[in-house]
Design an enzyme around this catalytic site. Sequence first.
Site, PDB file in Angstrom:
ATOM      1  CB  SER A  65      -0.897   0.132   1.301  1.00 60.58           C
ATOM      2  OG  SER A  65      -2.084  -0.658   0.881  1.00 60.58           O
ATOM      3  CE  LYS A  68      -4.358   1.977  -0.784  1.00 59.39           C
ATOM      4  NZ  LYS A  68      -3.954   0.478  -0.605  1.00 59.39           N
ATOM      5  CB  SER A 129      -4.280   1.534   3.724  1.00 57.27           C
ATOM      6  OG  SER A 129      -3.672   1.111   2.647  1.00 57.27           O
ATOM      7  CE  LYS A 254      -1.649   4.000   2.607  1.00 59.68           C
ATOM      8  NZ  LYS A 254      -1.502   2.926   3.838  1.00 59.68           N
TER       9      LYS A 254
END
Length: 442
Positions: A65, A68, A129, A254
Amino acid sequence: MKKTLKLMVMTIFVATFYISSLFTSVSQVAAQPQDIEAESAILVDAESGKILYAKNADIALPPASMTKMMTEYLVHEAIDNGDITWETKIEISEYAYSISANNSFSGVGLRLDYEYTVKELYDAMAIYSDNATTIALAELIAGSEGEFVKMMNNKAAEMGLPDAQFVNSSGLPNSSLGDNYPEGTEQDADNLMSARTVATLAYHLISDYPEMLEVSSIPRQEFEGHEMINYNWMLPGLGGNLEQFSYEGMDGIKTGYTDLAGYSFAGTAERNGQRLISVVMRTESESARFNETRKLMDYGFSNFESKELYEEGYQIEEESNIPVAKGKENAVEIASNQSITMMIESGTEEDYSVEYQLDEELLNEDGELTAPIEEGQEVGKMVLNYSGENEYGYIADDMDVSSEVPIVTTSAVEKSNWFVLIFEQIGEFFSNLFASIKGLFT
Protein backbone atom coordinates in the site's frame (compact mmCIF):
# COMPACT_ATOMS: atom_id res chain seq x y z
CA MET A 1 38.83 6.10 59.09
CA LYS A 2 41.07 4.17 56.71
CA LYS A 3 38.22 1.80 55.82
CA THR A 4 35.93 4.76 55.13
CA LEU A 5 38.54 6.38 52.90
CA LYS A 6 39.15 3.11 51.09
CA LEU A 7 35.41 2.67 50.54
CA MET A 8 35.10 6.21 49.13
CA VAL A 9 37.98 5.63 46.72
CA MET A 10 36.44 2.35 45.56
CA THR A 11 33.04 4.03 45.09
CA ILE A 12 34.56 6.83 43.00
CA PHE A 13 36.45 4.28 40.89
CA VAL A 14 33.34 2.22 40.20
CA ALA A 15 31.29 5.32 39.39
CA THR A 16 34.00 6.61 37.05
CA PHE A 17 34.19 3.24 35.31
CA TYR A 18 30.40 3.10 34.94
CA ILE A 19 30.18 6.62 33.50
CA SER A 20 33.07 5.91 31.16
CA SER A 21 31.37 2.73 29.97
CA LEU A 22 28.13 4.62 29.48
CA PHE A 23 29.76 7.26 27.28
CA THR A 24 31.59 4.58 25.32
CA SER A 25 28.30 2.80 24.74
CA VAL A 26 26.62 6.04 23.62
CA SER A 27 29.43 6.85 21.19
CA GLN A 28 29.24 3.38 19.69
CA VAL A 29 25.50 3.67 19.19
CA ALA A 30 25.94 7.14 17.69
CA ALA A 31 28.32 5.77 15.05
CA GLN A 32 25.51 3.82 13.32
CA PRO A 33 21.96 2.85 14.25
CA GLN A 34 21.44 -0.53 15.83
CA ASP A 35 21.00 -3.36 13.35
CA ILE A 36 17.86 -2.60 11.38
CA GLU A 37 15.81 -5.78 11.16
CA ALA A 38 14.37 -5.19 7.71
CA GLU A 39 15.40 -6.52 4.32
CA SER A 40 15.78 -2.97 3.06
CA ALA A 41 15.85 0.42 4.80
CA ILE A 42 16.79 4.05 4.30
CA LEU A 43 16.81 7.33 6.27
CA VAL A 44 16.74 10.67 4.44
CA ASP A 45 16.87 14.36 5.32
CA ALA A 46 13.57 15.65 3.91
CA GLU A 47 14.92 19.11 3.04
CA SER A 48 18.00 18.20 1.03
CA GLY A 49 17.41 14.57 0.05
CA LYS A 50 20.69 13.58 1.73
CA ILE A 51 20.81 9.92 2.77
CA LEU A 52 21.78 9.49 6.41
CA TYR A 53 21.62 5.69 6.50
CA ALA A 54 20.97 2.92 3.97
CA LYS A 55 20.69 -0.85 4.00
CA ASN A 56 20.07 -2.69 0.70
CA ALA A 57 18.27 0.47 -0.37
CA ASP A 58 18.28 -0.28 -4.10
CA ILE A 59 16.60 -3.69 -4.03
CA ALA A 60 13.24 -3.47 -5.83
CA LEU A 61 10.53 -5.07 -3.66
CA PRO A 62 6.72 -5.02 -3.67
CA PRO A 63 5.74 -1.86 -1.75
CA ALA A 64 2.15 -2.97 -1.09
CA SER A 65 0.00 0.00 0.00
CA MET A 66 2.96 2.39 -0.04
CA THR A 67 2.03 2.42 -3.75
CA LYS A 68 -0.86 4.68 -2.75
CA MET A 69 1.60 7.56 -2.23
CA MET A 70 1.80 7.90 -6.02
CA THR A 71 -2.00 7.88 -6.22
CA GLU A 72 -2.08 10.57 -3.53
CA TYR A 73 0.41 12.64 -5.52
CA LEU A 74 -1.66 12.42 -8.70
CA VAL A 75 -4.85 13.35 -6.84
CA HIS A 76 -3.16 16.49 -5.47
CA GLU A 77 -1.77 17.27 -8.91
CA ALA A 78 -5.20 16.92 -10.53
CA ILE A 79 -6.66 19.31 -7.94
CA ASP A 80 -3.73 21.69 -8.39
CA ASN A 81 -4.30 21.66 -12.17
CA GLY A 82 -8.02 22.36 -11.74
CA ASP A 83 -9.11 19.02 -13.26
CA ILE A 84 -11.07 18.10 -10.11
CA THR A 85 -11.82 19.64 -6.72
CA TRP A 86 -12.11 18.18 -3.24
CA GLU A 87 -15.89 18.50 -3.60
CA THR A 88 -16.11 16.67 -6.94
CA LYS A 89 -18.66 13.85 -6.63
CA ILE A 90 -17.84 10.24 -7.56
CA GLU A 91 -20.21 7.32 -8.05
CA ILE A 92 -18.55 4.01 -7.22
CA SER A 93 -18.07 1.57 -10.13
CA GLU A 94 -18.98 -2.12 -9.96
CA TYR A 95 -15.28 -2.97 -9.91
CA ALA A 96 -14.47 -0.63 -6.99
CA TYR A 97 -17.54 -1.90 -5.15
CA SER A 98 -16.45 -5.54 -5.58
CA ILE A 99 -13.10 -4.69 -3.98
CA SER A 100 -14.82 -2.83 -1.14
CA ALA A 101 -17.17 -5.76 -0.50
CA ASN A 102 -14.26 -8.21 -0.27
CA ASN A 103 -13.48 -8.70 3.42
CA SER A 104 -9.90 -9.81 2.65
CA PHE A 105 -9.04 -6.23 1.63
CA SER A 106 -8.89 -3.23 3.93
CA GLY A 107 -11.87 -0.99 3.36
CA VAL A 108 -14.66 1.11 4.79
CA GLY A 109 -17.52 -0.56 2.92
CA LEU A 110 -18.65 1.64 0.03
CA ARG A 111 -22.20 1.83 -1.32
CA LEU A 112 -23.36 1.49 -4.90
CA ASP A 113 -25.64 4.16 -6.38
CA TYR A 114 -24.21 6.74 -4.00
CA GLU A 115 -21.93 9.70 -4.64
CA TYR A 116 -18.89 10.39 -2.51
CA THR A 117 -16.69 13.48 -2.62
CA VAL A 118 -13.03 13.31 -3.58
CA LYS A 119 -12.18 14.45 -0.06
CA GLU A 120 -14.10 11.59 1.54
CA LEU A 121 -12.42 8.99 -0.66
CA TYR A 122 -8.97 10.53 -0.32
CA ASP A 123 -9.21 10.52 3.48
CA ALA A 124 -10.22 6.86 3.49
CA MET A 125 -7.26 6.05 1.22
CA ALA A 126 -4.69 8.05 3.19
CA ILE A 127 -5.87 7.22 6.72
CA TYR A 128 -7.34 3.74 6.39
CA SER A 129 -5.45 2.50 3.30
CA ASP A 130 -8.76 1.77 1.60
CA ASN A 131 -8.25 -0.01 -1.72
CA ALA A 132 -11.65 0.60 -3.29
CA THR A 133 -11.54 4.36 -2.71
CA THR A 134 -8.08 4.37 -4.31
CA ILE A 135 -9.44 2.65 -7.41
CA ALA A 136 -12.39 5.05 -7.55
CA LEU A 137 -10.06 8.04 -7.48
CA ALA A 138 -7.90 6.50 -10.22
CA GLU A 139 -10.97 5.95 -12.41
CA LEU A 140 -12.12 9.54 -11.84
CA ILE A 141 -8.78 11.08 -12.83
CA ALA A 142 -7.88 8.91 -15.82
CA GLY A 143 -11.15 7.25 -16.90
CA SER A 144 -9.89 3.77 -16.03
CA GLU A 145 -7.32 2.26 -13.70
CA GLY A 146 -5.33 1.07 -16.73
CA GLU A 147 -4.94 4.66 -17.97
CA PHE A 148 -4.14 5.81 -14.45
CA VAL A 149 -1.31 3.25 -14.25
CA LYS A 150 0.20 4.87 -17.34
CA MET A 151 0.06 8.23 -15.52
CA MET A 152 1.74 6.66 -12.49
CA ASN A 153 4.63 5.30 -14.55
CA ASN A 154 5.02 8.54 -16.50
CA LYS A 155 5.18 10.50 -13.25
CA ALA A 156 7.72 8.01 -11.89
CA ALA A 157 9.93 8.66 -14.93
CA GLU A 158 9.51 12.41 -14.46
CA MET A 159 10.53 12.12 -10.78
CA GLY A 160 13.54 9.97 -11.64
CA LEU A 161 12.38 6.71 -10.06
CA PRO A 162 14.27 4.23 -12.27
CA ASP A 163 13.22 1.00 -10.53
CA ALA A 164 9.55 1.90 -10.04
CA GLN A 165 7.01 -0.38 -11.70
CA PHE A 166 3.35 0.43 -11.20
CA VAL A 167 0.70 -2.07 -12.32
CA ASN A 168 -2.25 -0.77 -10.27
CA SER A 169 -3.20 2.17 -8.07
CA SER A 170 -3.70 0.39 -4.74
CA GLY A 171 -0.61 -1.77 -4.20
CA LEU A 172 -2.49 -5.07 -4.20
CA PRO A 173 -0.97 -7.87 -6.30
CA ASN A 174 -2.71 -8.03 -9.68
CA SER A 175 -3.37 -11.72 -9.03
CA SER A 176 -5.75 -10.75 -6.22
CA LEU A 177 -7.86 -8.57 -8.51
CA GLY A 178 -9.28 -11.45 -10.56
CA ASP A 179 -10.23 -10.40 -14.07
CA ASN A 180 -10.21 -6.74 -13.05
CA TYR A 181 -6.44 -6.23 -13.20
CA PRO A 182 -5.71 -3.00 -15.10
CA GLU A 183 -5.58 -3.16 -18.88
CA GLY A 184 -2.04 -3.09 -20.21
CA THR A 185 -0.61 -4.99 -17.22
CA GLU A 186 -0.05 -8.69 -16.55
CA GLN A 187 -2.36 -10.75 -14.37
CA ASP A 188 0.51 -11.99 -12.17
CA ALA A 189 2.36 -8.65 -12.01
CA ASP A 190 3.09 -6.67 -8.85
CA ASN A 191 4.11 -3.11 -8.12
CA LEU A 192 7.83 -2.72 -7.43
CA MET A 193 9.90 -0.01 -5.73
CA SER A 194 13.16 0.08 -3.80
CA ALA A 195 13.48 1.79 -0.42
CA ARG A 196 15.37 4.62 -2.15
CA THR A 197 12.53 5.01 -4.66
CA VAL A 198 9.87 5.01 -1.94
CA ALA A 199 11.85 7.67 -0.06
CA THR A 200 12.20 9.74 -3.24
CA LEU A 201 8.47 9.51 -3.91
CA ALA A 202 7.79 10.54 -0.30
CA TYR A 203 10.24 13.43 -0.70
CA HIS A 204 8.35 14.77 -3.73
CA LEU A 205 4.96 14.23 -2.14
CA ILE A 206 5.90 16.18 0.99
CA SER A 207 7.84 18.88 -0.90
CA ASP A 208 5.23 19.53 -3.59
CA TYR A 209 2.09 19.01 -1.50
CA PRO A 210 2.93 19.51 2.19
CA GLU A 211 -0.78 19.82 2.93
CA MET A 212 -1.02 16.04 2.53
CA LEU A 213 0.45 15.77 6.03
CA GLU A 214 -2.73 17.32 7.43
CA VAL A 215 -4.54 14.10 6.48
CA SER A 216 -1.77 11.52 6.99
CA SER A 217 -1.40 12.77 10.58
CA ILE A 218 -5.05 12.12 11.52
CA PRO A 219 -5.08 9.23 14.03
CA ARG A 220 -8.82 8.46 13.90
CA GLN A 221 -11.74 9.60 11.75
CA GLU A 222 -15.37 8.59 11.11
CA PHE A 223 -16.56 7.40 7.70
CA GLU A 224 -20.32 6.76 7.50
CA GLY A 225 -20.39 5.51 11.07
CA HIS A 226 -17.25 3.44 10.62
CA GLU A 227 -14.23 4.47 12.69
CA MET A 228 -11.09 4.56 10.60
CA ILE A 229 -8.01 3.96 12.76
CA ASN A 230 -4.82 5.03 11.03
CA TYR A 231 -2.53 2.09 10.27
CA ASN A 232 0.41 4.32 11.18
CA TRP A 233 0.61 3.38 14.86
CA MET A 234 3.43 5.84 15.48
CA LEU A 235 1.04 8.80 15.28
CA PRO A 236 0.52 10.48 18.65
CA GLY A 237 -3.07 10.34 19.87
CA LEU A 238 -4.13 6.82 18.91
CA GLY A 239 -4.37 5.89 22.59
CA GLY A 240 -4.90 2.48 24.15
CA ASN A 241 -2.40 -0.26 23.43
CA LEU A 242 -1.19 1.63 20.36
CA GLU A 243 0.19 4.47 22.48
CA GLN A 244 3.34 2.39 23.06
CA PHE A 245 4.29 3.06 19.42
CA SER A 246 3.65 6.81 19.59
CA TYR A 247 6.56 8.91 18.33
CA GLU A 248 6.96 12.64 18.88
CA GLY A 249 6.73 14.59 15.64
CA MET A 250 5.43 11.68 13.53
CA ASP A 251 2.83 12.83 10.98
CA GLY A 252 2.93 10.38 8.05
CA ILE A 253 3.01 8.70 5.66
CA LYS A 254 2.01 5.18 4.60
CA THR A 255 2.14 1.59 5.75
CA GLY A 256 2.00 -1.43 3.47
CA TYR A 257 1.38 -5.15 3.77
CA THR A 258 0.82 -8.13 1.50
CA ASP A 259 1.97 -11.74 1.91
CA LEU A 260 4.70 -11.19 -0.66
CA ALA A 261 5.70 -7.68 0.42
CA GLY A 262 5.70 -8.32 4.16
CA TYR A 263 5.29 -5.43 6.58
CA SER A 264 6.63 -2.11 5.28
CA PHE A 265 6.39 1.52 6.32
CA ALA A 266 7.34 4.90 4.92
CA GLY A 267 7.40 7.32 7.85
CA THR A 268 8.14 10.98 8.33
CA ALA A 269 8.60 13.04 11.47
CA GLU A 270 9.62 16.61 12.27
CA ARG A 271 11.42 17.86 15.38
CA ASN A 272 12.83 21.34 15.94
CA GLY A 273 12.44 22.25 12.28
CA GLN A 274 14.24 19.12 11.08
CA ARG A 275 12.18 16.63 9.04
CA LEU A 276 13.29 13.08 8.31
CA ILE A 277 11.90 10.42 5.98
CA SER A 278 12.43 6.74 6.71
CA VAL A 279 11.52 3.56 4.85
CA VAL A 280 11.65 -0.04 6.07
CA MET A 281 10.63 -2.92 3.81
CA ARG A 282 9.93 -6.55 4.64
CA THR A 283 10.05 -6.47 8.41
CA GLU A 284 8.85 -9.53 10.30
CA SER A 285 5.68 -8.18 11.90
CA GLU A 286 3.21 -5.33 12.14
CA SER A 287 4.91 -3.94 15.25
CA ALA A 288 8.46 -4.56 13.94
CA ARG A 289 8.06 -2.03 11.14
CA PHE A 290 7.41 0.67 13.73
CA ASN A 291 10.15 -0.48 16.10
CA GLU A 292 12.71 -0.43 13.27
CA THR A 293 11.45 2.98 12.15
CA ARG A 294 11.95 4.27 15.70
CA LYS A 295 15.60 3.14 15.58
CA LEU A 296 16.14 5.04 12.35
CA MET A 297 14.39 8.19 13.53
CA ASP A 298 16.20 8.19 16.89
CA TYR A 299 19.51 7.82 15.10
CA GLY A 300 18.75 10.69 12.74
CA PHE A 301 17.45 13.17 15.28
CA SER A 302 20.17 12.36 17.86
CA ASN A 303 23.21 12.40 15.59
CA PHE A 304 22.64 14.78 12.69
CA GLU A 305 22.32 18.54 12.46
CA SER A 306 22.15 21.19 9.78
CA LYS A 307 25.51 22.98 9.96
CA GLU A 308 27.08 25.93 8.17
CA LEU A 309 30.47 24.49 7.26
CA TYR A 310 31.78 27.44 5.23
CA GLU A 311 30.39 30.95 5.41
CA GLU A 312 29.66 33.26 2.51
CA GLY A 313 32.84 35.07 1.47
CA TYR A 314 35.11 32.18 2.48
CA GLN A 315 38.63 32.23 1.01
CA ILE A 316 41.05 29.34 0.82
CA GLU A 317 44.34 30.44 2.34
CA GLU A 318 47.10 31.08 -0.25
CA GLU A 319 44.56 30.63 -3.08
CA SER A 320 42.56 33.79 -2.48
CA ASN A 321 43.65 35.66 -5.61
CA ILE A 322 44.09 35.10 -9.34
CA PRO A 323 46.73 36.86 -11.47
CA VAL A 324 45.38 39.39 -13.97
CA ALA A 325 46.67 40.19 -17.47
CA LYS A 326 46.31 43.61 -19.12
CA GLY A 327 44.87 45.16 -15.97
CA LYS A 328 45.62 48.12 -13.74
CA GLU A 329 46.04 45.54 -10.97
CA ASN A 330 48.21 42.45 -11.20
CA ALA A 331 45.76 40.22 -9.31
CA VAL A 332 42.18 40.09 -8.04
CA GLU A 333 40.86 38.43 -4.91
CA ILE A 334 38.21 35.72 -5.07
CA ALA A 335 35.77 34.28 -2.50
CA SER A 336 32.63 32.16 -2.31
CA ASN A 337 29.43 34.12 -2.79
CA GLN A 338 27.29 31.63 -0.85
CA SER A 339 27.68 29.65 2.34
CA ILE A 340 27.83 25.86 2.37
CA THR A 341 25.29 24.45 4.80
CA MET A 342 24.29 20.81 4.98
CA MET A 343 23.04 18.01 7.18
CA ILE A 344 26.05 16.34 8.78
CA GLU A 345 26.73 13.89 11.57
CA SER A 346 27.51 15.85 14.71
CA GLY A 347 31.22 16.20 15.43
CA THR A 348 32.40 15.42 11.88
CA GLU A 349 33.13 18.99 10.78
CA GLU A 350 36.86 18.18 10.50
CA ASP A 351 36.09 15.57 7.84
CA TYR A 352 35.04 18.30 5.39
CA SER A 353 37.30 20.47 3.24
CA VAL A 354 36.92 22.61 0.13
CA GLU A 355 38.82 23.20 -3.09
CA TYR A 356 38.58 25.73 -5.90
CA GLN A 357 37.77 24.62 -9.42
CA LEU A 358 38.39 27.61 -11.69
CA ASP A 359 36.67 27.99 -15.06
CA GLU A 360 39.54 27.20 -17.47
CA GLU A 361 37.76 28.96 -20.34
CA LEU A 362 38.18 32.29 -18.51
CA LEU A 363 41.95 31.89 -18.05
CA ASN A 364 44.72 32.46 -20.57
CA GLU A 365 47.55 29.98 -21.12
CA ASP A 366 49.39 31.45 -18.13
CA GLY A 367 46.42 30.92 -15.82
CA GLU A 368 45.49 34.62 -15.74
CA LEU A 369 42.19 36.43 -15.99
CA THR A 370 42.16 39.13 -18.65
CA ALA A 371 41.02 42.63 -17.72
CA PRO A 372 38.56 44.28 -17.59
CA ILE A 373 37.06 42.28 -14.70
CA GLU A 374 33.81 43.12 -12.95
CA GLU A 375 33.26 42.86 -9.21
CA GLY A 376 31.22 39.74 -8.46
CA GLN A 377 32.21 38.06 -11.73
CA GLU A 378 31.86 34.29 -11.42
CA VAL A 379 35.17 32.56 -12.12
CA GLY A 380 34.55 28.98 -10.93
CA LYS A 381 33.17 27.04 -8.01
CA MET A 382 34.17 25.99 -4.51
CA VAL A 383 33.60 22.26 -4.06
CA LEU A 384 33.07 20.46 -0.75
CA ASN A 385 34.99 17.24 -0.13
CA TYR A 386 34.30 14.62 2.56
CA SER A 387 36.97 12.26 3.92
CA GLY A 388 34.94 10.47 6.59
CA GLU A 389 32.98 7.23 6.57
CA ASN A 390 29.33 6.31 5.99
CA GLU A 391 28.75 8.64 3.06
CA TYR A 392 25.59 7.52 1.26
CA GLY A 393 25.06 10.47 -1.08
CA TYR A 394 21.60 11.72 -2.06
CA ILE A 395 18.41 10.00 -3.17
CA ALA A 396 18.93 11.67 -6.59
CA ASP A 397 22.17 12.83 -8.21
CA ASP A 398 20.84 16.31 -9.03
CA MET A 399 20.11 16.99 -5.35
CA ASP A 400 23.80 17.33 -4.45
CA VAL A 401 23.72 21.10 -5.03
CA SER A 402 24.71 22.25 -1.55
CA SER A 403 28.20 20.78 -1.87
CA GLU A 404 29.40 23.37 -4.39
CA VAL A 405 28.94 27.13 -4.61
CA PRO A 406 30.17 29.80 -7.05
CA ILE A 407 33.39 31.72 -6.43
CA VAL A 408 33.48 35.34 -7.58
CA THR A 409 35.83 38.27 -7.76
CA THR A 410 35.63 40.58 -4.75
CA SER A 411 36.56 43.75 -6.69
CA ALA A 412 36.75 45.14 -10.23
CA VAL A 413 39.94 45.48 -12.25
CA GLU A 414 40.05 48.04 -15.05
CA LYS A 415 41.96 47.45 -18.25
CA SER A 416 45.29 49.28 -18.52
CA ASN A 417 45.43 52.24 -20.97
CA TRP A 418 46.92 51.71 -24.41
CA PHE A 419 50.21 53.45 -23.52
CA VAL A 420 50.91 51.07 -20.62
CA LEU A 421 49.86 48.05 -22.68
CA ILE A 422 52.30 49.01 -25.50
CA PHE A 423 55.19 49.24 -23.05
CA GLU A 424 54.15 45.92 -21.50
CA GLN A 425 54.19 44.33 -24.97
CA ILE A 426 57.59 45.85 -25.76
CA GLY A 427 58.93 44.59 -22.45
CA GLU A 428 57.48 41.16 -23.11
CA PHE A 429 59.05 41.16 -26.62
CA PHE A 430 62.55 41.93 -25.33
CA SER A 431 62.12 39.49 -22.48
CA ASN A 432 61.27 36.72 -24.91
CA LEU A 433 64.09 37.79 -27.27
CA PHE A 434 66.61 37.71 -24.43
CA ALA A 435 65.38 34.28 -23.39
CA SER A 436 65.79 33.01 -26.96
CA ILE A 437 69.35 34.38 -27.28
CA LYS A 438 70.26 32.93 -23.90
CA GLY A 439 68.90 29.60 -25.07
CA LEU A 440 71.19 29.58 -28.11
CA PHE A 441 74.29 29.87 -25.91
CA THR A 442 73.20 27.36 -23.31
